[in-house]
Scaffold this motif. Structure first.
Motif, mmCIF file in Angstrom:
data_model
loop_
_atom_site.group_PDB
_atom_site.id
_atom_site.type_symbol
_atom_site.label_atom_id
_atom_site.label_comp_id
_atom_site.label_asym_id
_atom_site.label_seq_id
_atom_site.Cartn_x
_atom_site.Cartn_y
_atom_site.Cartn_z
ATOM 1 N N TYR A 298 -27.577 -34.551 -79.798
ATOM 2 C CA TYR A 298 -28.103 -33.299 -80.351
ATOM 3 C C TYR A 298 -29.612 -33.443 -80.518
ATOM 4 N N VAL A 299 -30.361 -32.581 -79.831
ATOM 5 C CA VAL A 299 -31.815 -32.665 -79.833
ATOM 6 C C VAL A 299 -32.376 -31.620 -80.790
ATOM 7 N N ASP A 300 -33.055 -32.089 -81.820
ATOM 8 C CA ASP A 300 -33.664 -31.222 -82.824
ATOM 9 C C ASP A 300 -34.847 -30.478 -82.200
ATOM 10 N N GLN A 301 -34.740 -29.150 -82.129
ATOM 11 C CA GLN A 301 -35.822 -28.327 -81.600
ATOM 12 C C GLN A 301 -36.303 -27.329 -82.652
ATOM 13 N N VAL B 249 -40.518 -33.231 -78.293
ATOM 14 C CA VAL B 249 -39.450 -32.784 -77.398
ATOM 15 C C VAL B 249 -39.634 -33.413 -76.020
ATOM 16 N N PRO C 238 -29.232 -28.625 -77.736
ATOM 17 C CA PRO C 238 -30.360 -28.326 -78.609
ATOM 18 C C PRO C 238 -29.829 -27.730 -79.916
ATOM 19 N N ASP D 141 -31.206 -26.245 -84.147
ATOM 20 C CA ASP D 141 -32.119 -26.134 -85.290
ATOM 21 C C ASP D 141 -31.229 -25.931 -86.516
ATOM 22 N N ASP E 215 -26.804 -23.459 -74.344
ATOM 23 C CA ASP E 215 -27.809 -24.301 -73.687
ATOM 24 C C ASP E 215 -27.324 -25.740 -73.512
ATOM 25 N N ARG F 171 -37.062 -26.136 -73.944
ATOM 26 C CA ARG F 171 -37.057 -25.832 -75.380
ATOM 27 C C ARG F 171 -36.443 -24.456 -75.568
ATOM 28 N N SER F 172 -35.368 -24.400 -76.373
ATOM 29 C CA SER F 172 -34.649 -23.137 -76.550
ATOM 30 C C SER F 172 -34.546 -22.711 -78.011
ATOM 31 N N ARG F 173 -35.000 -23.565 -78.965
ATOM 32 C CA ARG F 173 -34.896 -23.245 -80.386
ATOM 33 C C ARG F 173 -36.235 -23.507 -81.075
#
Length: 208
Positions: A73-76, A85, A105, A107, A114, A128-130
């Motif tokens: 899980y990538v924090d955006q 990022v 992604p 937040d 995504d 980057r989507s968030r």
């Protein structure tokens, strides 16, 4: 960490790696890649088209399907800079040389639409989507549900990795698998983690 906290399903090799992570002289990138590698499982099924070497033509053979057992899980959120990022995606491209994994992604919510099924050997551009707030309960709840929420397919991951700047309140405990926090350079986790959590601090020079 005590070995009793690692869970019976964790391979001995992975236990050794996790213990090494408390060292002050380890290469966090190498260890993370090993953790990803040891989290790949082989699912065996029978196949009448594959010859059984022990009992040819009397018993079906076995075939193996290798699948990633890792959800990342990538924090955006807004507090995570574009450069962070980019660093995260750069490391994921490096990890993909060894393994495959699922990336989401997030937040305050996990962006299911995504989702990236990152195949081994693939190199992907930064996306980057968030850009909202941060809630670690979002990836924790999603992982605990096995990805069975609306609009998502079920996965069988046993390792939940949250890549973030760490600026968030403490989430609920895990009810399945393990959780690892990968914290970007220059930041730190803003709460005391659970005993079973893994913390890996990214640094500019690659050491913990």
């Amino acid at each position: 960490w005590d070995s009793n906290n690692l869970g019976g399903s964790v391979a001995l090799e992975l236990q050794v790696i996790l213990r090494e992570m408390v060292s002050n002289k380890v290469d966090w990138k190498a260890l993370l890649r090993q953790v990803i590698g040891f989290s790949i499982t082989a699912n065996r099924t029978t196949s009448i088209k594959r010859i059984n070497p022990r009992y040819p033509y009397t018993h079906p053979g076995k075939k193996r399907k290798y699948a990633a057992n890792v959800a990342i899980y990538v924090d955006q959120s807004g507090s995570v800079g574009d450069n962070n990022v980019e660093e995260i995606f750069g490391e994921l491209n490096g990890l993909a040389r060894q393994a495959e994994f699922i990336v989401y992604p997030f937040d305050t919510e996990v962006s299911v639409r995504d989702r990236i099924d990152w195949k081994r050997g693939q190199s992907r551009p930064v996306v980057r989507s968030r850009c909202g707030g941060t809630d670690f309960n979002a990836p924790t709840s999603h992982f605990n549900s096995g990805g069975s929420g609306p609009g998502d397919s079920v996965f069988d991951a046993t390792l939940c990795i949250i890549m973030s700047d760490g600026e968030c309140s403490k989430p609920d405990p895990m009810v399945r698998g393990r959780r690892a926090y990968i914290i970007v350079p220059g930041r730190k986790l803003c709460f005391e983690p659970d005993d079973s959590d893994i913390i890996i601090q990214m640094t500019e020079d690659g050491t913990k």
